[in-house]
Design an enzyme around this catalytic site. Structure first.
Site, PDB file in Angstrom:
ATOM      1  N   ASN A 111     -38.125  17.889 -30.135  1.00 48.73           N
ATOM      2  CA  ASN A 111     -37.371  17.351 -30.029  1.00 48.73           C
ATOM      3  C   ASN A 111     -36.489  16.463 -31.635  1.00 48.73           C
ATOM      4  O   ASN A 111     -36.828  14.952 -30.718  1.00 48.73           O
ATOM      5  CB  ASN A 111     -36.412  17.597 -28.579  1.00 48.73           C
ATOM      6  CG  ASN A 111     -34.896  17.591 -29.134  1.00 48.73           C
ATOM      7  OD1 ASN A 111     -34.133  17.516 -30.142  1.00 48.73           O
ATOM      8  ND2 ASN A 111     -34.504  17.574 -28.331  1.00 48.73           N
ATOM      9  N   HIS A 138     -32.097  25.115 -33.022  1.00 46.74           N
ATOM     10  CA  HIS A 138     -31.971  22.919 -32.920  1.00 46.74           C
ATOM     11  C   HIS A 138     -33.559  23.682 -31.923  1.00 46.74           C
ATOM     12  O   HIS A 138     -33.668  24.589 -31.163  1.00 46.74           O
ATOM     13  CB  HIS A 138     -31.509  22.899 -31.926  1.00 46.74           C
ATOM     14  CG  HIS A 138     -31.650  21.789 -31.293  1.00 46.74           C
ATOM     15  ND1 HIS A 138     -32.113  20.266 -32.082  1.00 46.74           N
ATOM     16  CD2 HIS A 138     -31.205  21.384 -30.859  1.00 46.74           C
ATOM     17  CE1 HIS A 138     -32.254  18.992 -30.744  1.00 46.74           C
ATOM     18  NE2 HIS A 138     -32.109  19.942 -29.939  1.00 46.74           N
ATOM     19  N   CYS A 140     -27.592  16.256 -31.321  1.00 43.54           N
ATOM     20  CA  CYS A 140     -28.376  17.689 -31.940  1.00 43.54           C
ATOM     21  C   CYS A 140     -28.022  18.680 -32.772  1.00 43.54           C
ATOM     22  O   CYS A 140     -28.350  19.167 -33.228  1.00 43.54           O
ATOM     23  CB  CYS A 140     -29.055  18.006 -29.931  1.00 43.54           C
ATOM     24  SG  CYS A 140     -30.628  17.214 -30.009  1.00 43.54           S
TER      25      CYS A 140
HETATM   26  O1  UT7 Z   1     -31.719  18.352 -27.546  1.00 37.65           O
HETATM   27  C1  UT7 Z   1     -30.875  18.425 -26.852  1.00 37.65           C
HETATM   28  C2  UT7 Z   1     -30.747  19.307 -25.690  1.00 37.65           C
HETATM   29  N1  UT7 Z   1     -31.955  18.937 -24.402  1.00 37.65           N
HETATM   30  C3  UT7 Z   1     -32.431  20.226 -24.354  1.00 37.65           C
HETATM   31  O2  UT7 Z   1     -32.023  20.741 -24.464  1.00 37.65           O
HETATM   32  C4  UT7 Z   1     -33.842  19.646 -23.087  1.00 37.65           C
HETATM   33  C5  UT7 Z   1     -33.215  20.813 -21.772  1.00 37.65           C
HETATM   34  N2  UT7 Z   1     -34.241  20.934 -20.595  1.00 37.65           N
HETATM   35  C6  UT7 Z   1     -35.274  20.935 -20.874  1.00 37.65           C
HETATM   36  O3  UT7 Z   1     -35.764  21.239 -21.932  1.00 37.65           O
HETATM   37  C7  UT7 Z   1     -35.988  21.140 -19.295  1.00 37.65           C
HETATM   38  O4  UT7 Z   1     -34.861  20.990 -18.483  1.00 37.65           O
HETATM   39  C8  UT7 Z   1     -37.106  20.297 -19.232  1.00 37.65           C
HETATM   40  C9  UT7 Z   1     -37.989  20.299 -19.844  1.00 37.65           C
HETATM   41  C10 UT7 Z   1     -36.155  18.233 -19.375  1.00 37.65           C
HETATM   42  C11 UT7 Z   1     -37.394  20.066 -18.193  1.00 37.65           C
HETATM   43  O5  UT7 Z   1     -37.960  21.498 -17.848  1.00 37.65           O
HETATM   44  P1  UT7 Z   1     -37.859  21.913 -16.349  1.00 37.65           P
HETATM   45  O6  UT7 Z   1     -38.703  23.710 -15.722  1.00 37.65           O
HETATM   46  O7  UT7 Z   1     -36.183  21.928 -16.532  1.00 37.65           O
HETATM   47  O8  UT7 Z   1     -38.648  21.060 -14.921  1.00 37.65           O
HETATM   48  P2  UT7 Z   1     -37.729  20.465 -13.853  1.00 37.65           P
HETATM   49  O9  UT7 Z   1     -36.289  19.085 -14.555  1.00 37.65           O
HETATM   50  O10 UT7 Z   1     -36.887  21.328 -13.177  1.00 37.65           O
HETATM   51  O11 UT7 Z   1     -38.799  19.472 -13.389  1.00 37.65           O
HETATM   52  C12 UT7 Z   1     -40.356  20.864 -12.773  1.00 37.65           C
HETATM   53  C13 UT7 Z   1     -40.446  19.225 -12.121  1.00 37.65           C
HETATM   54  C14 UT7 Z   1     -40.368  17.916 -11.668  1.00 37.65           C
HETATM   55  O12 UT7 Z   1     -41.217  17.693  -9.885  1.00 37.65           O
HETATM   56  P3  UT7 Z   1     -40.430  18.429  -8.242  1.00 37.65           P
HETATM   57  O13 UT7 Z   1     -39.268  17.382  -8.638  1.00 37.65           O
HETATM   58  O14 UT7 Z   1     -40.391  19.838  -8.639  1.00 37.65           O
HETATM   59  O15 UT7 Z   1     -41.942  17.741  -7.988  1.00 37.65           O
HETATM   60  C15 UT7 Z   1     -39.928  16.807 -12.265  1.00 37.65           C
HETATM   61  O16 UT7 Z   1     -39.988  16.118 -11.920  1.00 37.65           O
HETATM   62  O17 UT7 Z   1     -41.624  18.769 -13.209  1.00 37.65           O
HETATM   63  C16 UT7 Z   1     -41.682  17.657 -13.055  1.00 37.65           C
HETATM   64  N3  UT7 Z   1     -41.375  16.683 -14.237  1.00 37.65           N
HETATM   65  C17 UT7 Z   1     -42.878  16.330 -14.900  1.00 37.65           C
HETATM   66  N4  UT7 Z   1     -43.897  16.495 -14.310  1.00 37.65           N
HETATM   67  C18 UT7 Z   1     -44.689  15.994 -15.211  1.00 37.65           C
HETATM   68  C19 UT7 Z   1     -40.707  16.125 -15.416  1.00 37.65           C
HETATM   69  N5  UT7 Z   1     -41.289  15.790 -16.340  1.00 37.65           N
HETATM   70  C20 UT7 Z   1     -42.601  15.934 -16.390  1.00 37.65           C
HETATM   71  C21 UT7 Z   1     -43.363  15.166 -16.834  1.00 37.65           C
HETATM   72  N6  UT7 Z   1     -45.035  15.724 -16.459  1.00 37.65           N
HETATM   73  N7  UT7 Z   1     -43.385  15.443 -18.089  1.00 37.65           N
END
Ligand code: UT7
Length: 330
Positions: free
Chosen positions: A287, A257, A123
């Site tokens: 992204n 980004h 990225c």
């Molecule tokens: O470009 C390269 C760099 N990449 C990035 O910058 C990405 C960086 N990370 C992020 O943007 C975020 O961490 C995400 C968008 C990937 C995730 O957001 P988050 O607020 O960190 O969520 P999380 O991973 O803590 O997940 C929260 C909950 C989980 O459920 P439990 O364990 O709380 O029951 C996940 O299983 O959300 C669940 N979850 C989803 N639910 C519905 C994860 N993906 C999804 C989804 N739909 N697509």
């Protein structure tokens, strides 16, 4: 740990003289993804700000998208194939393992002189590519460079993994950089690049020609990447501010980004950058990895926000980790 500094010669500057972009025709909304994985429009919008992304058709390879963006940038600059002597394509989704996608684009555009190569910093690829091109131009090694960010991440995401597949989109953006010695303070002012390979496991592809012999699929510990993106990347930003002798208040535009609206806004708040100075496209593009910054630059230039003389900061972090920032006087 020291930061790799990249000052431009004050005598010769790399000025952006054209921008272009290309997005696949197919738009996939969040609602459309709910039929594929267990997710919801509400979750995706709330956690990422993404509402839709463009997904490439089978015949829209990275070089096809990159060529379209490059052609648009050349037209914008009023230049032709004969004017370009350097092509750099930042991509992690090349058409083939080799030859370089940049050479495919070079051939498609009818450029038969100079050098063309790919640059892989995931990225952060576009920031690394601009900084690299700047070295060629300010040392006189090249006169005009096409710097392209082009990606088809839809080909490497795991479409059964809801934690990653909803985040990414396809597209390409390009800029033409020209070496000028009468730049009136315009051009790439400075850049700062960093990598730390100890973070490999947090964002990687689980295959490759030298390991599995397969392309592999993207794997990410989202929360860890999020934390690093907001918490650690300020070193390169502080470095470019120090190199140029400016502060956040001097910026006209912040073009980061586009991975996640929450990361972008949290970073801007931390740096003291006003929210109305952020160019945000993640809602429409998702992204697009190395393509996200040149896509956003093209959007902001064509809608009239970016004007000659504006102070613009580009910044990105991605797999590796690799991260960087550059200041550009537009
Ligand atoms: O470009 C390269 C760099 N990449 C990035 O910058 C990405 C960086 N990370 C992020 O943007 C975020 O961490 C995400 C968008 C990937 C995730 O957001 P988050 O607020 O960190 O969520 P999380 O991973 O803590 O997940 C929260 C909950 C989980 O459920 P439990 O364990 O709380 O029951 C996940 O299983 O959300 C669940 N979850 C989803 N639910 C519905 C994860 N993906 C999804 C989804 N739909 N697509």
């Amino acid at each position: 740990m020291s930061v790799l500094r990249t000052d431009s010669s004050p005598a010769l500057r790399s000025v952006i003289v054209g921008t272009g972009s290309s997005l696949p025709e197919q738009v996939v909304t969040n609602a459309a993804l709910t039929g594929r994985v267990d997710t919801s429009d509400e979750w995706i919008v709330q956690r990422t700000g993404i509402r839709q992304r463009h997904i490439a058709a089978a015949d829209e390879t990275t070089s096809v998208l990159g060529t379209r963006a490059a052609r648009a940038a050349l037209a914008d600059a009023g230049l032709g194939a004969q004017d370009i002597d350097l092509v750099i394509c930042a991509t992690s989704t090349p058409d083939h393992t080799f030859p370089a996608t940049a050479t495919q684009i070079q051939a498609a555009l009818g450029i038969h002189q100079g050098a063309a190569f790919d640059l892989q910093a995931v990225c952060a690829g576009f920031v690394f590519a601009v900084s690299t091109a700047d070295k060629f131009l300010t040392t006189g090694a090249a006169r005009r460079a096409l710097v392209i960010g082009a990606e088809t991440f839809s080909r490497i995401v795991d479409w059964e993994d809801r934690t990653t597949c909803v985040l990414f989109g396809d597209g390409a953006g390009a800029v033409v950089l020209e070496a000028r010695d009468d730049a009136d303070g315009r051009g790439v002012l400075c850049a700062s690049l960093r990598s730390d390979g100890r973070h490999r496991e947090k964002l990687y592809v689980d295959g490759g020609p030298g390991s599995t012999g397969t392309t592999g699929r993207l794997r990410m510990e989202g929360r860890e990447v999020f934390r690093f993106a907001v918490g650690q990347v300020t070193d390169v930003i502080a470095d470019v501010f120090a190199q140029a002798g400016v502060t956040a208040a001097d910026l006209d535009w912040f073009v980061p980004h586009q991975a996640n609206r929450r990361i972008i806004e949290a970073s801007a708040d931390k740096l003291g950058i006003a929210r109305d100075k952020i160019v945000l496209t993640v809602d429409r593009h998702g992204n697009t990895s190395a393509a996200s910054i040149p896509l956003a630059l093209d959007v902001a230039r064509r809608d009239g926000r970016l004007r000659a003389g504006d102070l613009v900061m580009i910044e990105a972090i991605g797999g590796g980790f690799s991260w960087g920032a550059a200041l550009i006087r537009w």
